[in-house]
Design a protein around this motif. Structure first.
Motif, PDB file in Angstrom:
ATOM      1  N   PRO A 160       0.883  -1.190  -0.116  1.00 22.53           N
ATOM      2  CA  PRO A 160      -0.005   0.094   0.074  1.00 22.53           C
ATOM      3  C   PRO A 160       0.988   1.388   0.104  1.00 22.53           C
ATOM      4  CG  PRO A 160      -0.133  -1.228   2.084  1.00 22.53           C
ATOM      5  CD  PRO A 160       0.725  -1.872   1.224  1.00 22.53           C
ATOM      6  N   ASP A 161       0.258   2.271  -0.465  1.00 22.75           N
ATOM      7  CA  ASP A 161       1.027   3.693  -0.431  1.00 22.75           C
ATOM      8  C   ASP A 161       1.290   4.207   0.746  1.00 22.75           C
ATOM      9  OD1 ASP A 161       0.967   3.637  -3.149  1.00 22.75           O
ATOM     10  OD2 ASP A 161      -0.281   5.189  -3.326  1.00 22.75           O
ATOM     11  N   GLY A 162       2.464   4.714   1.023  1.00 15.38           N
ATOM     12  CA  GLY A 162       2.806   5.115   2.454  1.00 15.38           C
ATOM     13  C   GLY A 162       4.046   5.428   2.673  1.00 15.38           C
ATOM     14  N   GLU A 163       4.383   5.548   4.051  1.00 14.00           N
ATOM     15  CA  GLU A 163       5.706   5.797   4.170  1.00 14.00           C
ATOM     16  C   GLU A 163       6.525   4.257   4.808  1.00 14.00           C
ATOM     17  OE1 GLU A 163       8.551   9.132   6.340  1.00 14.00           O
ATOM     18  OE2 GLU A 163       6.674   8.892   7.222  1.00 14.00           O
ATOM     19  N   TYR A 164       7.732   4.167   4.161  1.00 10.71           N
ATOM     20  CA  TYR A 164       8.355   2.934   4.848  1.00 10.71           C
ATOM     21  C   TYR A 164       9.631   3.015   5.259  1.00 10.71           C
ATOM     22  CZ  TYR A 164       4.886   0.138   2.480  1.00 10.71           C
ATOM     23  OH  TYR A 164       3.512  -0.269   2.163  1.00 10.71           O
ATOM     24  N   PHE A 165      10.160   2.495   6.202  1.00 14.30           N
ATOM     25  CA  PHE A 165      11.410   2.465   6.802  1.00 14.30           C
ATOM     26  C   PHE A 165      12.290   1.276   6.497  1.00 14.30           C
ATOM     27  CE2 PHE A 165       8.496   5.124   9.272  1.00 14.30           C
ATOM     28  CZ  PHE A 165       9.024   6.060   9.586  1.00 14.30           C
ATOM     29  N   TYR A 166      13.600   1.832   6.238  1.00 12.68           N
ATOM     30  CA  TYR A 166      14.483   0.312   6.001  1.00 12.68           C
ATOM     31  C   TYR A 166      15.712   0.437   6.903  1.00 12.68           C
ATOM     32  CZ  TYR A 166      17.306   3.664   3.433  1.00 12.68           C
ATOM     33  OH  TYR A 166      18.053   4.692   2.704  1.00 12.68           O
ATOM     34  N   SER A 167      16.299  -0.820   7.102  1.00 15.02           N
ATOM     35  CA  SER A 167      17.504  -0.742   7.916  1.00 15.02           C
ATOM     36  C   SER A 167      18.370  -1.857   7.111  1.00 15.02           C
ATOM     37  CB  SER A 167      17.285  -1.426   9.285  1.00 15.02           C
ATOM     38  OG  SER A 167      18.391  -1.659   9.934  1.00 15.02           O
ATOM     39  N   PHE A 168      19.914  -1.465   6.826  1.00 15.05           N
ATOM     40  CA  PHE A 168      20.502  -2.499   6.126  1.00 15.05           C
ATOM     41  C   PHE A 168      21.834  -2.579   6.914  1.00 15.05           C
ATOM     42  CE2 PHE A 168      23.891  -3.026   2.855  1.00 15.05           C
ATOM     43  CZ  PHE A 168      23.357  -4.088   2.298  1.00 15.05           C
ATOM     44  N   TYR A 169      22.233  -3.973   7.034  1.00 13.12           N
ATOM     45  CA  TYR A 169      23.658  -3.883   7.579  1.00 13.12           C
ATOM     46  C   TYR A 169      24.137  -5.333   6.779  1.00 13.12           C
ATOM     47  CZ  TYR A 169      21.318  -7.338  10.594  1.00 13.12           C
ATOM     48  OH  TYR A 169      20.763  -8.561  11.100  1.00 13.12           O
ATOM     49  N   ALA A 170      25.466  -5.242   7.024  1.00 16.56           N
ATOM     50  CA  ALA A 170      26.112  -6.600   6.427  1.00 16.56           C
ATOM     51  C   ALA A 170      27.412  -7.097   7.467  1.00 16.56           C
ATOM     52  CB  ALA A 170      26.947  -6.208   4.885  1.00 16.56           C
ATOM     53  N   ILE A 193      30.336  -7.239  11.960  1.00 20.75           N
ATOM     54  CA  ILE A 193      29.119  -6.754  11.583  1.00 20.75           C
ATOM     55  C   ILE A 193      29.274  -5.138  11.142  1.00 20.75           C
ATOM     56  CG2 ILE A 193      26.485  -6.315  12.140  1.00 20.75           C
ATOM     57  CD1 ILE A 193      26.857  -8.932  13.666  1.00 20.75           C
ATOM     58  N   SER A 194      28.639  -4.673  10.115  1.00 20.90           N
ATOM     59  CA  SER A 194      28.841  -3.165  10.106  1.00 20.90           C
ATOM     60  C   SER A 194      27.596  -2.403  10.809  1.00 20.90           C
ATOM     61  CB  SER A 194      28.403  -2.809   8.559  1.00 20.90           C
ATOM     62  OG  SER A 194      27.349  -3.149   8.120  1.00 20.90           O
ATOM     63  N   ARG A 195      27.773  -1.081  11.069  1.00 18.77           N
ATOM     64  CA  ARG A 195      26.884  -0.392  11.511  1.00 18.77           C
ATOM     65  C   ARG A 195      25.688  -0.404  10.641  1.00 18.77           C
ATOM     66  NH1 ARG A 195      29.324   5.131  13.076  1.00 18.77           N
ATOM     67  NH2 ARG A 195      27.314   5.751  11.859  1.00 18.77           N
ATOM     68  N   ALA A 196      24.258  -0.232  11.277  1.00 21.27           N
ATOM     69  CA  ALA A 196      23.178  -0.168  10.282  1.00 21.27           C
ATOM     70  C   ALA A 196      22.879   0.936   9.688  1.00 21.27           C
ATOM     71  CB  ALA A 196      21.953  -0.635  11.249  1.00 21.27           C
ATOM     72  N   ARG A 197      22.679   0.869   8.502  1.00 16.74           N
ATOM     73  CA  ARG A 197      22.124   1.909   7.530  1.00 16.74           C
ATOM     74  C   ARG A 197      20.740   2.166   7.593  1.00 16.74           C
ATOM     75  NH1 ARG A 197      26.117   5.688   6.135  1.00 16.74           N
ATOM     76  NH2 ARG A 197      27.670   4.955   4.809  1.00 16.74           N
ATOM     77  N   LYS A 198      20.036   3.096   8.049  1.00 17.20           N
ATOM     78  CA  LYS A 198      18.779   3.475   8.012  1.00 17.20           C
ATOM     79  C   LYS A 198      18.242   4.450   7.352  1.00 17.20           C
ATOM     80  CE  LYS A 198      18.852   1.526  12.988  1.00 17.20           C
ATOM     81  NZ  LYS A 198      18.343   1.644  14.203  1.00 17.20           N
ATOM     82  N   GLY A 199      16.844   4.076   6.849  1.00 18.43           N
ATOM     83  CA  GLY A 199      16.242   5.365   6.165  1.00 18.43           C
ATOM     84  C   GLY A 199      14.899   5.243   6.014  1.00 18.43           C
ATOM     85  N   ARG A 200      14.414   6.250   5.028  1.00 20.94           N
ATOM     86  CA  ARG A 200      13.105   6.020   5.093  1.00 20.94           C
ATOM     87  C   ARG A 200      12.644   6.455   3.579  1.00 20.94           C
ATOM     88  NH1 ARG A 200      10.272  10.842   8.766  1.00 20.94           N
ATOM     89  NH2 ARG A 200      11.502  12.367   7.507  1.00 20.94           N
ATOM     90  N   PHE A 201      11.541   5.995   2.968  1.00 20.33           N
ATOM     91  CA  PHE A 201      11.192   6.641   1.737  1.00 20.33           C
ATOM     92  C   PHE A 201       9.521   6.366   1.528  1.00 20.33           C
ATOM     93  CE2 PHE A 201      11.640   1.869   1.417  1.00 20.33           C
ATOM     94  CZ  PHE A 201      10.394   1.564   0.542  1.00 20.33           C
ATOM     95  N   SER A 202       8.983   7.050   0.679  1.00 15.36           N
ATOM     96  CA  SER A 202       7.614   7.352   0.412  1.00 15.36           C
ATOM     97  C   SER A 202       7.287   6.013  -0.814  1.00 15.36           C
ATOM     98  CB  SER A 202       7.073   8.742   0.523  1.00 15.36           C
ATOM     99  OG  SER A 202       5.635   8.543   0.155  1.00 15.36           O
ATOM    100  N   LEU A 203       6.159   5.282  -0.663  1.00 16.05           N
ATOM    101  CA  LEU A 203       5.607   4.548  -1.762  1.00 16.05           C
ATOM    102  C   LEU A 203       4.755   5.351  -2.124  1.00 16.05           C
ATOM    103  CD1 LEU A 203       6.091   2.409  -3.469  1.00 16.05           C
ATOM    104  CD2 LEU A 203       4.615   0.995  -2.212  1.00 16.05           C
ATOM    105  N   ASP A 204       4.507   5.903  -3.506  1.00 19.74           N
ATOM    106  CA  ASP A 204       3.197   6.501  -4.156  1.00 19.74           C
ATOM    107  C   ASP A 204       2.918   6.120  -5.484  1.00 19.74           C
ATOM    108  OD1 ASP A 204       1.355   8.191  -5.084  1.00 19.74           O
ATOM    109  OD2 ASP A 204       2.633  10.094  -5.114  1.00 19.74           O
ATOM    110  N   THR A 205       1.893   5.164  -5.564  1.00 15.97           N
ATOM    111  CA  THR A 205       1.546   4.587  -7.150  1.00 15.97           C
ATOM    112  C   THR A 205       0.191   5.446  -7.494  1.00 15.97           C
ATOM    113  OG1 THR A 205       0.405   3.119  -5.985  1.00 15.97           O
ATOM    114  CG2 THR A 205       2.285   2.639  -6.587  1.00 15.97           C
ATOM    115  N   ALA A 206      -0.313   6.105  -6.806  1.00 12.94           N
ATOM    116  CA  ALA A 206      -1.533   6.886  -7.164  1.00 12.94           C
ATOM    117  C   ALA A 206      -1.256   8.062  -7.939  1.00 12.94           C
ATOM    118  CB  ALA A 206      -2.530   7.321  -6.133  1.00 12.94           C
TER     119      ALA A 206
END
Length: 186
Positions: A16-26, A33-46
């Motif tokens: 669904p459309d909305g704001e999403y958060f992500y976390s990435f580490y390796a 283990i690396s420090r986690a890279r975090k962020g957010r993005f907005s999904l908009d399909t309308a």
């Protein structure tokens, strides 16, 4: 290397459309283990929508302007562009519309930069609204009439092409008040 998100979850369902958060580490083979890279993005399909609220599509250059009132709705359009073109597709005028309000009015007097009347004929107004995600909404009015003749009653279809499967054909009427006109019927 890159990571791609196609807008679906692990089961292939569209998110669904909305704001999403992500976390990435390796980590490596030694469990560093690396420090986690975090962020957010907005999904908009309308896509934003563009509709016609009111229109005066019969223009007498210098006397009676083309007037179109547009309504914009959707996911917060950033801007809209309206282009008026003649029958050959040549661009006559363009309006860049910042969408601070949900509606906008376009006026065109039918005159060129030198004050000369544009040639009589059918003109088309193409409106495109875009949002920040690149979604587009469009409206095309192909029946703007430029003419020097005074018409007491005029009717112009809102769309150039019509299919009964899409509903009813909407027409825009213009009735000039005159001492000689007693009644009119469509």
């Amino acid at each position: 290397s890159a990571i791609f998100l196609d807008g679906t979850d692990d089961s292939g369902r569209i998110l669904p459309d909305g704001e999403y958060f992500y976390s990435f580490y390796a980590w490596d083979e030694q469990d560093n283990i690396s420090r986690a890279r975090k962020g957010r993005f907005s999904l908009d399909t309308a896509a934003p929508s563009v509709s016609l609220r009111a229109a005066q599509l019969y223009c007498r250059p210098g006397l009676q302007p083309l007037e179109v009132e547009l309504v914009f709705a959707g996911s917060g359009s950033d801007s809209a562009t309206a282009v008026l073109a003649d029958e050959e597709g040549k661009k006559i005028s363009q309006w860049n519309i910042p969408l601070k309000d949900p509606s906008a009015k376009i006026y065109w007097n039918g005159l060129d930069a030198n004050g000369k009347a544009h040639k009589p004929g059918r003109y088309a107004l193409h409106v495109i609204a875009k949002d920040a995600a690149g979604n587009r909404g469009e409206l095309v009015l192909k029946n703007a009439i430029v003419d020097q003749e005074v018409r007491v009653v005029d009717i112009v279809p809102e769309e150039y092409y019509f299919s009964p499967a899409r509903g009813v054909l909407k027409c825009i009427t213009n009735v000039q008040k005159s001492d000689k006109s007693a009644e009119w019927l469509f």
